[in-house]
Scaffold this motif. Structure first.
Motif, PDB file in Angstrom:
ATOM      1  N   ILE A 113      21.013  50.719  66.873  1.00 19.00           N
ATOM      2  CA  ILE A 113      22.039  50.047  66.087  1.00 19.00           C
ATOM      3  C   ILE A 113      21.413  48.860  65.371  1.00 19.00           C
ATOM      4  O   ILE A 113      20.528  48.179  65.910  1.00 19.00           O
ATOM      5  CB  ILE A 113      23.222  49.601  66.965  1.00 19.00           C
ATOM      6  CG1 ILE A 113      24.391  49.116  66.107  1.00 19.00           C
ATOM      7  CG2 ILE A 113      22.804  48.531  67.974  1.00 19.00           C
ATOM      8  CD1 ILE A 113      25.680  48.896  66.893  1.00 19.00           C
ATOM      9  N   SER A 114      21.853  48.631  64.145  1.00 16.67           N
ATOM     10  CA  SER A 114      21.382  47.482  63.376  1.00 16.67           C
ATOM     11  C   SER A 114      22.505  47.024  62.450  1.00 16.67           C
ATOM     12  O   SER A 114      23.499  47.748  62.268  1.00 16.67           O
ATOM     13  CB  SER A 114      20.128  47.842  62.569  1.00 16.67           C
ATOM     14  OG  SER A 114      20.405  48.882  61.649  1.00 16.67           O
ATOM     15  N   ARG A 115      22.347  45.841  61.887  1.00 14.03           N
ATOM     16  CA  ARG A 115      23.382  45.368  60.968  1.00 14.03           C
ATOM     17  C   ARG A 115      22.773  44.496  59.893  1.00 14.03           C
ATOM     18  O   ARG A 115      21.722  43.876  60.094  1.00 14.03           O
ATOM     19  CB  ARG A 115      24.488  44.614  61.716  1.00 14.03           C
ATOM     20  CG  ARG A 115      24.077  43.308  62.356  1.00 14.03           C
ATOM     21  CD  ARG A 115      25.179  42.755  63.256  1.00 14.03           C
ATOM     22  NE  ARG A 115      26.201  42.026  62.513  1.00 14.03           N
ATOM     23  CZ  ARG A 115      27.261  41.461  63.075  1.00 14.03           C
ATOM     24  NH1 ARG A 115      27.479  41.601  64.379  1.00 14.03           N
ATOM     25  NH2 ARG A 115      28.131  40.782  62.348  1.00 14.03           N
ATOM     26  N   ASP A 116      23.462  44.477  58.751  1.00 13.37           N
ATOM     27  CA  ASP A 116      23.091  43.627  57.626  1.00 13.37           C
ATOM     28  C   ASP A 116      24.257  42.654  57.441  1.00 13.37           C
ATOM     29  O   ASP A 116      25.296  43.028  56.903  1.00 13.37           O
ATOM     30  CB  ASP A 116      22.873  44.480  56.376  1.00 13.37           C
ATOM     31  CG  ASP A 116      22.381  43.675  55.189  1.00 13.37           C
ATOM     32  OD1 ASP A 116      22.695  42.468  55.106  1.00 13.37           O
ATOM     33  OD2 ASP A 116      21.706  44.245  54.323  1.00 13.37           O
ATOM     34  N   ASN A 117      24.085  41.430  57.918  1.00 15.78           N
ATOM     35  CA  ASN A 117      25.183  40.463  57.876  1.00 15.78           C
ATOM     36  C   ASN A 117      25.586  40.117  56.445  1.00 15.78           C
ATOM     37  O   ASN A 117      26.756  39.842  56.172  1.00 15.78           O
ATOM     38  CB  ASN A 117      24.812  39.191  58.636  1.00 15.78           C
ATOM     39  CG  ASN A 117      24.715  39.429  60.135  1.00 15.78           C
ATOM     40  OD1 ASN A 117      25.411  40.287  60.685  1.00 15.78           O
ATOM     41  ND2 ASN A 117      23.847  38.685  60.792  1.00 15.78           N
ATOM     42  N   ALA A 118      24.643  40.128  55.534  1.00 19.89           N
ATOM     43  CA  ALA A 118      24.953  39.807  54.142  1.00 19.89           C
ATOM     44  C   ALA A 118      25.863  40.864  53.509  1.00 19.89           C
ATOM     45  O   ALA A 118      26.637  40.563  52.598  1.00 19.89           O
ATOM     46  CB  ALA A 118      23.673  39.678  53.336  1.00 19.89           C
TER      47      ALA A 118
END
Length: 121
Positions: A69-74
């Motif tokens: 799992i990963s995320r791009d906060n922008a």
């Protein structure tokens, strides 16, 4: 109004890979944790993986070492890279976000509509 839109599901052979994406849009003040859950026919919805705003992750034992799992906060987007897929991974996968829509509103869980993942030969 907050919306979570998932994409990337489909049919894949055992041993194959898929990448799910979920973008949160609308009125968003702050997103805390984001995650993926799944529900197979006749079974309860279960946590697959989650990630905090700081990047700390948590995985179900059944997917450790295979899913990331990963995320791009922008972009308010969370991803789930699924490798070495097994037939038992077949389920509807739901995106979840723990967020505050506006500074005057309480923290709340939001859900996507779900995307089907089928692992079969």
């Amino acid at each position: 109004q907050v919306q979570l839109v998932e994409s990337g599901g489909g049919l894949v052979q055992p041993g194959g890979s898929l990448r799910l994406s979920c973008a949160a849009s609308g009125s968003i003040f702050m997103i805390y944790a984001m995650g993926w859950y799944r529900q197979a026919p006749g079974k309860q919805r279960e946590l697959v993986a989650s990630i905090t705003s700081g990047g700390s992750t948590n995985y179900a034992n059944s997917v450790k070492g295979r899913f990331t799992i990963s995320r791009d906060n922008a972009k308010n987007t969370v991803y789930l890279q699924m490798n070495s897929l097994k037939p038992e991974d077949t389920a509807v996968y739901y995106c979840n976000a723990d967020l505050i829509a506006a500074v005057t509103l309480p923290r709340h869980d939001y859900w996507g509509q779900g995307t089907q993942v089928t692992v079969s030969s």
